[in-house]
Scaffold this motif. Structure first.
Motif, PDB file in Angstrom:
ATOM      1  N   ILE A   1       9.072  33.098  37.411  1.00 36.76           N
ATOM      2  CA  ILE A   1      10.003  31.866  37.569  1.00 36.76           C
ATOM      3  C   ILE A   1      11.325  32.166  38.463  1.00 36.76           C
ATOM      4  O   ILE A   1      12.046  33.003  38.036  1.00 36.76           O
ATOM      5  CB  ILE A   1      10.179  31.551  35.900  1.00 36.76           C
ATOM      6  CG1 ILE A   1       9.052  31.088  35.395  1.00 36.76           C
ATOM      7  CG2 ILE A   1      11.236  30.094  36.064  1.00 36.76           C
ATOM      8  CD1 ILE A   1       9.268  30.912  33.829  1.00 36.76           C
TER       9      ILE A   1
ATOM     10  N   ASP B   1      15.609  28.442  40.752  1.00 36.14           N
ATOM     11  CA  ASP B   1      15.305  26.743  40.520  1.00 36.14           C
ATOM     12  C   ASP B   1      14.467  26.267  39.678  1.00 36.14           C
ATOM     13  O   ASP B   1      14.071  25.281  40.041  1.00 36.14           O
ATOM     14  CB  ASP B   1      15.302  26.295  41.983  1.00 36.14           C
ATOM     15  CG  ASP B   1      14.088  26.937  42.843  1.00 36.14           C
ATOM     16  OD1 ASP B   1      13.263  27.940  42.143  1.00 36.14           O
ATOM     17  OD2 ASP B   1      13.908  26.744  44.064  1.00 36.14           O
ATOM     18  N   GLN B   2      13.853  27.174  38.827  1.00 38.94           N
ATOM     19  CA  GLN B   2      12.746  26.858  37.694  1.00 38.94           C
ATOM     20  C   GLN B   2      11.282  26.501  38.616  1.00 38.94           C
ATOM     21  O   GLN B   2      10.625  25.860  37.683  1.00 38.94           O
ATOM     22  CB  GLN B   2      13.235  25.587  36.891  1.00 38.94           C
ATOM     23  CG  GLN B   2      14.745  25.794  36.258  1.00 38.94           C
ATOM     24  CD  GLN B   2      14.728  27.233  35.176  1.00 38.94           C
ATOM     25  OE1 GLN B   2      13.636  27.214  34.595  1.00 38.94           O
ATOM     26  NE2 GLN B   2      15.555  27.803  35.483  1.00 38.94           N
ATOM     27  N   ARG B   3      11.478  27.057  39.576  1.00 36.98           N
ATOM     28  CA  ARG B   3       9.957  26.757  40.295  1.00 36.98           C
ATOM     29  C   ARG B   3       9.169  28.145  39.860  1.00 36.98           C
ATOM     30  O   ARG B   3       9.737  29.220  39.863  1.00 36.98           O
ATOM     31  CB  ARG B   3      10.124  26.761  41.767  1.00 36.98           C
ATOM     32  CG  ARG B   3      10.611  25.449  42.238  1.00 36.98           C
ATOM     33  CD  ARG B   3      10.642  25.030  43.809  1.00 36.98           C
ATOM     34  NE  ARG B   3      11.334  23.897  44.163  1.00 36.98           N
ATOM     35  CZ  ARG B   3      11.220  23.463  45.100  1.00 36.98           C
ATOM     36  NH1 ARG B   3      10.995  24.307  46.079  1.00 36.98           N
ATOM     37  NH2 ARG B   3      12.143  22.390  45.581  1.00 36.98           N
ATOM     38  N   ARG B   4       7.759  28.053  39.759  1.00 36.12           N
ATOM     39  CA  ARG B   4       6.739  29.290  39.639  1.00 36.12           C
ATOM     40  C   ARG B   4       6.286  29.699  40.897  1.00 36.12           C
ATOM     41  O   ARG B   4       5.887  28.777  41.570  1.00 36.12           O
ATOM     42  CB  ARG B   4       5.807  28.797  38.600  1.00 36.12           C
ATOM     43  CG  ARG B   4       6.253  28.310  37.263  1.00 36.12           C
ATOM     44  CD  ARG B   4       5.246  27.703  36.360  1.00 36.12           C
ATOM     45  NE  ARG B   4       5.794  27.445  34.904  1.00 36.12           N
ATOM     46  CZ  ARG B   4       6.059  28.433  33.951  1.00 36.12           C
ATOM     47  NH1 ARG B   4       5.844  29.635  34.225  1.00 36.12           N
ATOM     48  NH2 ARG B   4       6.479  27.863  32.749  1.00 36.12           N
TER      49      ARG B   4
ATOM     50  N   ALA C   1      14.617  35.913  39.655  1.00 35.28           N
ATOM     51  CA  ALA C   1      14.867  34.806  38.464  1.00 35.28           C
ATOM     52  C   ALA C   1      16.340  34.342  38.830  1.00 35.28           C
ATOM     53  O   ALA C   1      16.462  33.206  38.427  1.00 35.28           O
ATOM     54  CB  ALA C   1      15.453  35.577  37.138  1.00 35.28           C
TER      55      ALA C   1
ATOM     56  N   THR D   1      16.610  31.293  44.641  1.00 33.51           N
ATOM     57  CA  THR D   1      15.519  29.829  45.029  1.00 33.51           C
ATOM     58  C   THR D   1      14.339  30.414  45.695  1.00 33.51           C
ATOM     59  O   THR D   1      14.214  31.352  46.441  1.00 33.51           O
ATOM     60  CB  THR D   1      16.563  28.906  45.650  1.00 33.51           C
ATOM     61  OG1 THR D   1      17.067  29.487  46.977  1.00 33.51           O
ATOM     62  CG2 THR D   1      17.886  28.764  44.723  1.00 33.51           C
TER      63      THR D   1
ATOM     64  N   ASN E   1       1.106  23.207  41.174  1.00 36.45           N
ATOM     65  CA  ASN E   1       2.559  22.817  41.681  1.00 36.45           C
ATOM     66  C   ASN E   1       2.493  22.614  43.405  1.00 36.45           C
ATOM     67  O   ASN E   1       3.293  21.962  43.741  1.00 36.45           O
ATOM     68  CB  ASN E   1       3.580  23.873  41.431  1.00 36.45           C
ATOM     69  CG  ASN E   1       3.751  23.960  40.271  1.00 36.45           C
ATOM     70  OD1 ASN E   1       3.436  23.344  39.101  1.00 36.45           O
ATOM     71  ND2 ASN E   1       4.283  25.145  39.693  1.00 36.45           N
TER      72      ASN E   1
END
Length: 306
Positions: free
Chosen positions: A76, A79-82, A127, A130, A175
């Motif tokens: 993760i 920017d909270q993207r996987r 973590a 970005t 995603n």
């Protein structure tokens, strides 16, 4: 015979013990000598060496650069993207004794530990980053930080990590479509802004061109009016000079022009009296004298009767 057999057996045993006492260290190896399972000494220089046969064992470790590939891990980002990250590690054994004491006699023991070390470092560093940073030129800085953290933890196992690299960084399948849709929307927004700016510039250019056209036409009309006025003034001056030189001829010429304009089509009708001044040149023309008539030819005489 018994003595010869015993002597031969002793010679064979002696040769076996002598052969077991010598070993060669290759230039691509480093050797750890153990006695009853306990490490005795480390040999890192290539060449011929000796050991105590049947008591001491030789454990060879590769001193070359070794590879280790980790399976894809989902992390993760900041920017909270996987992101699914697939990495590889390059390392070498620098301390065979510490490696033997912490991992064991084979390289398989270090792979599981390297997997956890590299995965933890990847998760910690990524973590705070970005997706744009991971996919841009910032990746070198990110991998440098991951390499530093992995190397600090791997030194306690007697190895030195030379490099850690991300081989592939993919988005999860669920995603991918959403991100592609957002990217498409962003590109469409940029395209709309570009088209709006282009339309604004085009309108500004057209307005400037129309203004320049109006100014040029007005200036041209003004210049044409000045030229026409100058020409008419010169024409009037020429007519006036001609009238003053011979007024009678000038009057006659103007009247002839009027006759031509009136009678050129043959369909003009005028309601005037014959005594009108317009026809004065018709009245003043001298009458033509009538030509004398030619004498009539004598009639032919009739032919005599037969």
């Amino acid at each position: 015979m018994n003595r010869l057999a015993i002597l031969g057996a002793v010679v064979v045993v002696a040769l076996f013990l002598a052969a077991s006492s010598f070993f060669t260290v290759h230039q691509t190896q480093q050797v750890l000598i153990t006695q009853f399972g306990q490490p005795i000494r480390v040999i890192q220089d290539p060449g011929l060496n000796m050991k105590v046969p049947l008591i001491q064992n030789v454990i060879a470790f590769d001193r070359r650069l070794l590879d280790f590939d980790t399976a894809g891990e989902e992390v993760i980002l900041g920017d909270q993207r996987r992101l699914i990250v697939d990495s590889f590690t390059r390392y070498r054994i620098t301390d065979p004794l510490l490696f033997f004491q912490t991992v064991g006699a084979t390289e398989q023991g270090i792979r599981g530990r390297l997997n956890s070390i590299v995965t933890s470092a990847l998760r910690r560093v990524l973590a705070s980053e970005t997706l744009i940073a991971v996919l841009s030129a910032e990746r070198g800085r990110i991998m440098g930080e991951i390499n530093r953290q992995v190397n600090e933890e791997a030194r306690r196992f007697g190895i030195e990590v030379e490099d850690v690299r991300i081989r592939r960084a993919d988005l999860p399948e669920e995603n991918t479509q959403a991100i592609l849709s957002r990217m498409q929307s962003e590109r469409e927004r940029v395209a709309r802004e570009a088209r709006a700016e282009g339309a604004e510039v085009a309108a500004r250019i057209r307005a400037q061109a129309e203004r320049d056209r109006t100014v040029l036409l007005a200036q041209a009309e003004a210049d044409a009016a000045i030229l026409r006025g100058t020409g008419e003034q010169e024409a009037i001056g020429i007519f006036a000079a001609a009238f003053q030189r011979d007024p009678e001829f000038f009057q006659f010429w103007r009247t002839m022009q009027a006759y031509r304009e009136v009678f050129s089509t043959g369909e003009s009708r005028m309601v005037l009296t014959p005594e009108s001044d317009f026809f004065r040149y018709f009245r003043d023309m001298p009458a033509r004298e009538a030509a004398p008539a030619a004498p009539a030819a004598p009639a032919p005489s009739p032919a005599p009767a037969q």
